[in-house]
Design a protein around this motif. Structure first.
Motif, PDB file in Angstrom:
ATOM      1  N   PHE A   3     -16.185  12.945   8.498  1.00 45.69           N
ATOM      2  CA  PHE A   3     -15.998  11.518   8.702  1.00 45.69           C
ATOM      3  C   PHE A   3     -14.666  11.128   8.103  1.00 45.69           C
ATOM      4  O   PHE A   3     -14.313  11.590   7.027  1.00 45.69           O
ATOM      5  N   SER A   4     -13.936  10.297   8.776  1.00 51.93           N
ATOM      6  CA  SER A   4     -12.684   9.815   8.203  1.00 51.93           C
ATOM      7  C   SER A   4     -12.786   8.319   7.994  1.00 51.93           C
ATOM      8  O   SER A   4     -13.515   7.619   8.707  1.00 51.93           O
ATOM      9  N   ILE A   5     -12.066   7.868   7.003  1.00 50.62           N
ATOM     10  CA  ILE A   5     -12.005   6.440   6.746  1.00 50.62           C
ATOM     11  C   ILE A   5     -10.566   5.995   6.944  1.00 50.62           C
ATOM     12  O   ILE A   5      -9.637   6.767   6.773  1.00 50.62           O
ATOM     13  N   ASP A   6     -10.434   4.782   7.339  1.00 56.79           N
ATOM     14  CA  ASP A   6      -9.112   4.218   7.571  1.00 56.79           C
ATOM     15  C   ASP A   6      -8.849   3.191   6.480  1.00 56.79           C
ATOM     16  O   ASP A   6      -9.320   2.068   6.552  1.00 56.79           O
ATOM     17  N   GLU A   7      -8.129   3.633   5.423  1.00 62.05           N
ATOM     18  CA  GLU A   7      -7.814   2.711   4.337  1.00 62.05           C
ATOM     19  C   GLU A   7      -6.382   2.244   4.491  1.00 62.05           C
ATOM     20  O   GLU A   7      -5.542   2.938   5.053  1.00 62.05           O
ATOM     21  N   GLY A   8      -6.131   1.037   4.009  1.00 63.05           N
ATOM     22  CA  GLY A   8      -4.781   0.496   4.095  1.00 63.05           C
ATOM     23  C   GLY A   8      -4.679  -0.819   3.369  1.00 63.05           C
ATOM     24  O   GLY A   8      -5.577  -1.221   2.630  1.00 63.05           O
ATOM     25  N   ILE A  70     -10.840  -0.898   3.989  1.00 66.06           N
ATOM     26  CA  ILE A  70     -11.401   0.353   4.502  1.00 66.06           C
ATOM     27  C   ILE A  70     -12.042  -0.014   5.826  1.00 66.06           C
ATOM     28  O   ILE A  70     -12.914  -0.895   5.878  1.00 66.06           O
ATOM     29  N   ASP A  71     -11.592   0.649   6.871  1.00 64.37           N
ATOM     30  CA  ASP A  71     -12.076   0.357   8.224  1.00 64.37           C
ATOM     31  C   ASP A  71     -12.054  -1.159   8.494  1.00 64.37           C
ATOM     32  O   ASP A  71     -13.004  -1.726   9.016  1.00 64.37           O
ATOM     33  N   GLU A  72     -10.969  -1.786   8.085  1.00 65.99           N
ATOM     34  CA  GLU A  72     -10.682  -3.210   8.284  1.00 65.99           C
ATOM     35  C   GLU A  72     -11.542  -4.163   7.442  1.00 65.99           C
ATOM     36  O   GLU A  72     -11.398  -5.368   7.533  1.00 65.99           O
ATOM     37  N   VAL A 106      -9.960   6.466  -2.933  1.00 64.77           N
ATOM     38  CA  VAL A 106      -9.707   6.909  -1.556  1.00 64.77           C
ATOM     39  C   VAL A 106      -8.362   6.429  -1.022  1.00 64.77           C
ATOM     40  O   VAL A 106      -8.045   6.650   0.138  1.00 64.77           O
ATOM     41  N   GLY A 107      -7.562   5.744  -1.859  1.00 64.86           N
ATOM     42  CA  GLY A 107      -6.228   5.349  -1.437  1.00 64.86           C
ATOM     43  C   GLY A 107      -5.999   3.873  -1.221  1.00 64.86           C
ATOM     44  O   GLY A 107      -4.895   3.455  -0.878  1.00 64.86           O
ATOM     45  N   ALA A 111      -2.387   1.903  -1.467  1.00 67.17           N
ATOM     46  CA  ALA A 111      -1.837   1.125  -0.355  1.00 67.17           C
ATOM     47  C   ALA A 111      -1.452  -0.278  -0.822  1.00 67.17           C
ATOM     48  O   ALA A 111      -0.403  -0.805  -0.430  1.00 67.17           O
ATOM     49  N   ILE A 112      -2.274  -0.873  -1.674  1.00 62.71           N
ATOM     50  CA  ILE A 112      -1.979  -2.214  -2.194  1.00 62.71           C
ATOM     51  C   ILE A 112      -0.705  -2.196  -3.038  1.00 62.71           C
ATOM     52  O   ILE A 112       0.199  -3.010  -2.841  1.00 62.71           O
ATOM     53  N   ILE A 113      -0.623  -1.277  -4.004  1.00 64.73           N
ATOM     54  CA  ILE A 113       0.542  -1.274  -4.891  1.00 64.73           C
ATOM     55  C   ILE A 113       1.822  -0.924  -4.134  1.00 64.73           C
ATOM     56  O   ILE A 113       2.886  -1.478  -4.417  1.00 64.73           O
ATOM     57  N   ARG A 114       1.733  -0.038  -3.141  1.00 65.58           N
ATOM     58  CA  ARG A 114       2.918   0.275  -2.328  1.00 65.58           C
ATOM     59  C   ARG A 114       3.424  -0.977  -1.613  1.00 65.58           C
ATOM     60  O   ARG A 114       4.627  -1.235  -1.577  1.00 65.58           O
ATOM     61  N   LEU A 115       2.504  -1.751  -1.049  1.00 70.58           N
ATOM     62  CA  LEU A 115       2.885  -2.974  -0.343  1.00 70.58           C
ATOM     63  C   LEU A 115       3.515  -3.980  -1.305  1.00 70.58           C
ATOM     64  O   LEU A 115       4.533  -4.610  -0.982  1.00 70.58           O
ATOM     65  N   LEU A 116       2.953  -4.119  -2.506  1.00 74.64           N
ATOM     66  CA  LEU A 116       3.510  -5.051  -3.491  1.00 74.64           C
ATOM     67  C   LEU A 116       4.876  -4.591  -4.000  1.00 74.64           C
ATOM     68  O   LEU A 116       5.787  -5.411  -4.160  1.00 74.64           O
ATOM     69  N   ILE A 117       5.035  -3.301  -4.245  1.00 77.30           N
ATOM     70  CA  ILE A 117       6.332  -2.786  -4.704  1.00 77.30           C
ATOM     71  C   ILE A 117       7.376  -2.918  -3.589  1.00 77.30           C
ATOM     72  O   ILE A 117       8.521  -3.297  -3.855  1.00 77.30           O
TER      73      ILE A 117
END
Length: 159
Positions: A3-8, A70-72, A106-107, A111-117
């Motif tokens: 199973f894969s999850i889509d995190e972002g 995660i998965d929107e 799980v990332g 993803a949050i800190i990358r967007l803020l930086i």
């Protein structure tokens, strides 16, 4: 079967405020139990009118509000602001970064800190600050993984 999850992460929208408000309440409840958390909750944490403050932040061009998904489905959030320094340079300050316990590892936080930086870089910030409470090894390690290291230590004596 795999199973894969889509995190972002993405910029927050007005429709996200109620979920972010709930997450902010969870973050404060979690942090207040930690060493230093009581004073943090009275000084640095969001004020009692959390939803109104988040709405104000969302409308401010000098503040970035993002959500982690995660998965929107929203499972975390982050807030960063711009602070002018005495030499007219700008510092990014991450005031909020929280991921629900069951969604950690799980990332989503990454993803949050990358967007803020990235947002801070686009605003020509000379650096990014945030707070890790004493003894909160996971938060400290998380920030260090993303290049944030201690630059000061606040000491306190309860009277």
């Amino acid at each position: 079967m795999v199973f894969s999850i889509d995190e972002g992460a993405r910029s927050a929208q007005e429709d996200d405020i109620s979920v972010i408000t709930e997450l902010a309440c969870q973050a404060i409840a979690e942090k207040v139990q930690q060493r230093g958390g009581e004073v943090w909750s009275l000084k640095e944490a969001r004020c009692p009118s959390i939803e109104m403050g988040l709405r104000r932040d969302l409308a401010d061009n000098c503040i970035s509000v993002v959500v982690g998904t995660i998965d929107e489905e929203i499972v975390g959030y982050g807030v960063a602001s711009l602070i002018k320094l005495h030499d007219d340079s700008t510092l990014g300050r991450i005031s909020d970064l929280y991921v629900m316990p069951e969604a950690r590892g799980v990332g989503v936080g990454e993803a949050i800190i990358r967007l803020l930086i990235d947002w801070a870089c686009k605003h020509d910030c000379t650096g990014v600050d945030s707070i890790a409470l004493p003894g909160d090894r996971h938060t400290k390690n998380f920030f260090e993984t993303h290049g944030l290291v201690a630059r000061s230590i606040t000491v306190h004596r309860k009277l």
